[in-house]
Motif scaffolding. Structure first.
Motif, mmCIF file in Angstrom:
data_model
loop_
_atom_site.group_PDB
_atom_site.id
_atom_site.type_symbol
_atom_site.label_atom_id
_atom_site.label_comp_id
_atom_site.label_asym_id
_atom_site.label_seq_id
_atom_site.Cartn_x
_atom_site.Cartn_y
_atom_site.Cartn_z
ATOM 1 N N TYR B 188 0.837 -1.197 0.000
ATOM 2 C CA TYR B 188 0.000 0.000 0.000
ATOM 3 C C TYR B 188 0.875 1.251 0.000
ATOM 4 C CZ TYR B 188 -3.462 3.422 1.493
ATOM 5 O OH TYR B 188 -4.258 4.529 1.569
ATOM 6 N N MET B 190 3.906 1.437 -0.836
ATOM 7 C CA MET B 190 4.666 1.438 -2.088
ATOM 8 C C MET B 190 3.876 2.116 -3.218
ATOM 9 S SD MET B 190 5.825 -2.004 -4.065
ATOM 10 C CE MET B 190 4.301 -2.295 -4.927
ATOM 11 N N MET B 191 2.591 1.778 -3.300
ATOM 12 C CA MET B 191 1.755 2.363 -4.357
ATOM 13 C C MET B 191 1.642 3.874 -4.201
ATOM 14 S SD MET B 191 0.674 0.665 -6.746
ATOM 15 C CE MET B 191 0.897 -1.038 -7.140
ATOM 16 N N ILE B 192 1.450 4.319 -2.967
ATOM 17 C CA ILE B 192 1.298 5.756 -2.746
ATOM 18 C C ILE B 192 2.621 6.468 -3.047
ATOM 19 C CG2 ILE B 192 0.542 7.522 -1.117
ATOM 20 C CD1 ILE B 192 -1.642 5.601 -1.651
ATOM 21 N N ALA B 195 2.922 6.816 -6.710
ATOM 22 C CA ALA B 195 2.118 7.928 -7.205
ATOM 23 C C ALA B 195 2.830 9.251 -6.945
ATOM 24 C CB ALA B 195 0.742 7.917 -6.538
ATOM 25 N N ILE B 233 1.440 11.895 5.078
ATOM 26 C CA ILE B 233 0.107 11.291 4.965
ATOM 27 C C ILE B 233 0.173 9.821 5.331
ATOM 28 C CG2 ILE B 233 -1.681 10.605 3.338
ATOM 29 C CD1 ILE B 233 -0.951 13.225 1.796
ATOM 30 N N LEU B 237 -1.756 7.896 8.427
ATOM 31 C CA LEU B 237 -2.708 6.825 8.134
ATOM 32 C C LEU B 237 -2.270 5.510 8.758
ATOM 33 C CD1 LEU B 237 -3.705 7.345 4.394
ATOM 34 C CD2 LEU B 237 -5.118 7.661 6.418
ATOM 35 N N ILE B 240 -2.418 5.363 12.633
ATOM 36 C CA ILE B 240 -3.787 5.224 13.120
ATOM 37 C C ILE B 240 -4.280 3.795 12.898
ATOM 38 C CG2 ILE B 240 -6.170 5.920 12.701
ATOM 39 C CD1 ILE B 240 -5.117 8.742 12.200
ATOM 40 N N THR B 292 -5.607 8.407 18.820
ATOM 41 C CA THR B 292 -5.513 8.624 17.373
ATOM 42 C C THR B 292 -5.659 10.100 17.036
ATOM 43 O OG1 THR B 292 -7.841 8.017 17.225
ATOM 44 C CG2 THR B 292 -6.259 6.362 16.581
ATOM 45 N N THR B 296 -2.892 12.439 15.194
ATOM 46 C CA THR B 296 -3.162 13.196 13.972
ATOM 47 C C THR B 296 -2.776 14.654 14.139
ATOM 48 O OG1 THR B 296 -5.101 11.792 13.832
ATOM 49 C CG2 THR B 296 -4.903 13.528 12.189
#
Lengths: 286, 308
Positions: B188, B190-192, B195, B233, B237, B240, B292, B296
């Motif tokens: 996950y 890795m994908m972000i 991008a 980000i 994420l 949390i 959490t 944040t």
């Protein structure tokens, strides 16, 4: 030298570089898909001793899937499909409706509503599991008990901040002129919504559909709370009892696990592009 | 645009009244379209949240609740089991987050690029993310089998490492769960990161190459700074997600052996649904929520300060 990437790996040629890349990428694929491939093979193989699964089965068989029938695995699978089917339908409807309002209308309190939506995304469902079970057992105002009903598993997944926000962002892009032209032609609110806005949002429907599907399919705590008796279990929560069932071998558990995994994998492979798009937009916004 | 419209309407008296009623009708329609979502959120998010807060100050009996003030919170903060569970949650969240971030970034750098075969690698590597947690955890539970014949023990045997007890030992249960969570979280991230890497200005790489900068310097001064927002980000994420972890632990060890992998959520679940301590369990939920939230806010503040 050109740099299409930070490391410039891709442009490296020559036998050493190519071998290195094959090994590297091969390892990556094995590490991340290995457990899943192992499951796939083991679910169809006969040899299973209960300790480990195998990549070299002595005999291929469907017996695990036949035995699974006696253990109600297909009933659990059906339950899962009922919940995900109606849940997703509800979720998509709710999202499209809410997004239409948030993206195309201006009204007092809109910022507040947006904040509420974001707040629901910040609020992990695990945290409210206990009070949610109390609410489900005795719904305020209606005083009905949703424990032990499909509605108890479906309604709570009906509204999801993520899909509403993705849909809203997408709907903002639909040109105002289309809407105005239809309005001048005398089209009513519902008609504009149903014949112009929604059809134009089909790509976004794909995105929230795939994400909603995997999200609802993956639900664990909610069915655990709502379905106390086994005939209402969804497949993911049924796995635990299959494991502790002494009568069945590990084969049935693996067959059931495979059935629990396949739908979301198929959904992902079929809608990869939508998935990746939603992933990046969701992560950046959320 | 709206201002010109209203000004035009204000010039003549009767249309003025009409625009007002039209606007009122417009709001009504907006609220009607929002109603299903708001109603569902009210019932399944906001009322439970409020109820949880209410119950957290009470000792909950079958019919009546007794006000006990902060007693439930005191129980949580002083109870050893809770202390251990909170510590395990934090450890698991941190380990999973950092592991997934570092590996995710590494893999993203390795498989960045437009080539077709890289697309295949990416898709294959992403599979763990979309798979159903409960089923994946069953698979890992079997792979973690502590005997010599267990799958992971066989694999580490190939490189000469002794068999490990994995989930079966108090010393390694939490680390084993972390290993699986990293396996699932890395793709996950890795994908972000991928991008984010798309947005890096390629001409900077060329310029650096002309200047004779090494790969390391290029990474350090061009790529990583460009990825900073993505990094924040993902950190928020993942942290949390890590704090609220439930299914992984519930399926793999259910907190065992001997409480060595008990996390906040499994403890809350047991208190709420098995020992019927709804008040304390609710207070546990509120503590988790505050944690959490604090996380944040702190991350956002740090991010602001670094950006300024």
């Amino acid at each position: 030298m050109r740099f299409d990437s930070a490391l410039g790996l891709e442009s490296r040629r020559g036998p050493v570089a190519i071998t290195g890349k094959v090994i590297l990428y091969g390892l990556m694929v094995i590490v991340f898909t290995g457990p899943l491939v192992g499951l796939l093979i083991s679910a169809f193989s006969k040899t299973l001793d209960p300790t480990s699964f195998t990549l070299w089965p002595e005999e291929f068989t469907l017996e695990n899937f036949v035995q699974a029938k006696d253990k109600n695995v297909y009933l659990y699978l059906l339950n899962s499909f009922i919940v995900v089917g109606f849940g997703l339908l509800l979720q998509m409807l709710v999202s499209v409706f809410a997004a239409y309002s948030l993206a195309r209308k201006k009204f007092r309190g809109m910022t507040f509503v947006m904040l509420l939506m974001l707040a629901t995304m910040m609020l992990p469902e695990e945290i409210i599991a206990i009070p949610l079970s109390l609410v489900l057992a005795d719904m305020p105002v209606f005083h009905t008990n949703l424990i032990g009903t499909y509605a108890g598993m479906i309604l709570p997944v009906g509204a999801w901040g993520f899909s509403i926000l993705v849909m809203t962002e997408f709907m903002k892009e639909v040109p105002v002129e289309l809407e105005e032209a239809a309005r001048i032609d005398g089209a009513g609110e519902l008609r504009i919504f149903a014949t112009i806005i929604v059809p134009l949002c089909r790509p976004a429907l794909g995105v929230i559909g795939v994400f909603g599907f995997t999200m609802i399919w993956d639900q664990y705590l909610l069915p655990l709370i709502v379905a106390p008796q086994s005939d209402m279990w969804t497949l993911p929560i049924a796995l635990r009892s299959l494991r502790s069932d002494e009568e069945v071998g590990i084969g049935v558990l693996l067959a059931a696990s495979l059935l629990a995994l396949l739908p979301s994998i198929i959904a992902f492979l079929a809608f990869q592009r939508q998935f990746m798009r939603g992933l990046t937009s969701g992560a950046v916004k959320g | 645009m709206t201002s010109t419209l209203t000004r035009a309407g204000a010039r003549t008296a009767p249309p003025h009244r009409r625009t007002k009623s039209v606007r009122w009708r417009g709001s009504l329609i907006a609220w009607l379209f929002l109603a299903p979502a708001l109603l569902l959120f009210l019932y399944f998010k906001f009322i439970p949240m409020a109820l949880g807060l209410w119950k957290s100050f009470h000792e909950v009996h079958y019919i009546t609740d007794t006000w006990v003030g902060l007693d439930n919170y005191k129980t949580i903060l002083t109870d050893d089991a809770f202390g251990a569970a909170i510590w395990h949650s934090i450890l698991l969240a941190l380990g999973t987050t950092i592991g997934s971030l570092v590996l995710g970034l590494g893999f993203a750098l390795l498989i960045e690029g437009p080539a077709r075969y890289l697309w295949f690698v990416r898709t294959a590597a992403f599979l763990p993310v979309v798979t159903t947690m409960a089923a994946v955890a069953e698979v890992w539970r079997i792979m973690f089998h502590p005997a010599d014949s267990g799958m992971l023990n066989t694999i580490i045997g190939w490189v000469g490492v002794d068999p490990q007890p994995w989930l079966a030992s108090e010393n390694s249960s939490l680390w084993s769960i972390m290993l699986m969570s990293i396996w699932r979280g890395t793709p996950y991230d890795m994908m972000i990161f991928l991008a984010g890497l798309v947005g890096v200005d390629r001409t900077l790489y060329e310029a650096a190459a002309v200047d004779g900068a090494s790969t390391w310097r290029r990474l350090r001064h061009i790529t990583l700074p460009a990825l900073r927002p993505v990094f924040w980000i993902l950190f928020t994420l993942a942290a949390i997600r890590g704090l609220r972890v439930f299914v992984e632990v519930y399926v793999l060890t259910n907190g065992g052996p001997n409480g060595s992998s008990e996390v906040l959520m499994t403890l809350i679940y047991k208190l709420g649904f098995q020992s019927n301590e709804l008040g304390v369990a609710s207070a546990g939920g509120i503590v988790l929520f505050l944690a959490t939230l604090a996380l944040t806010v702190v991350v956002q503040l740090l991010r602001r300060r670094q950006a300024a």
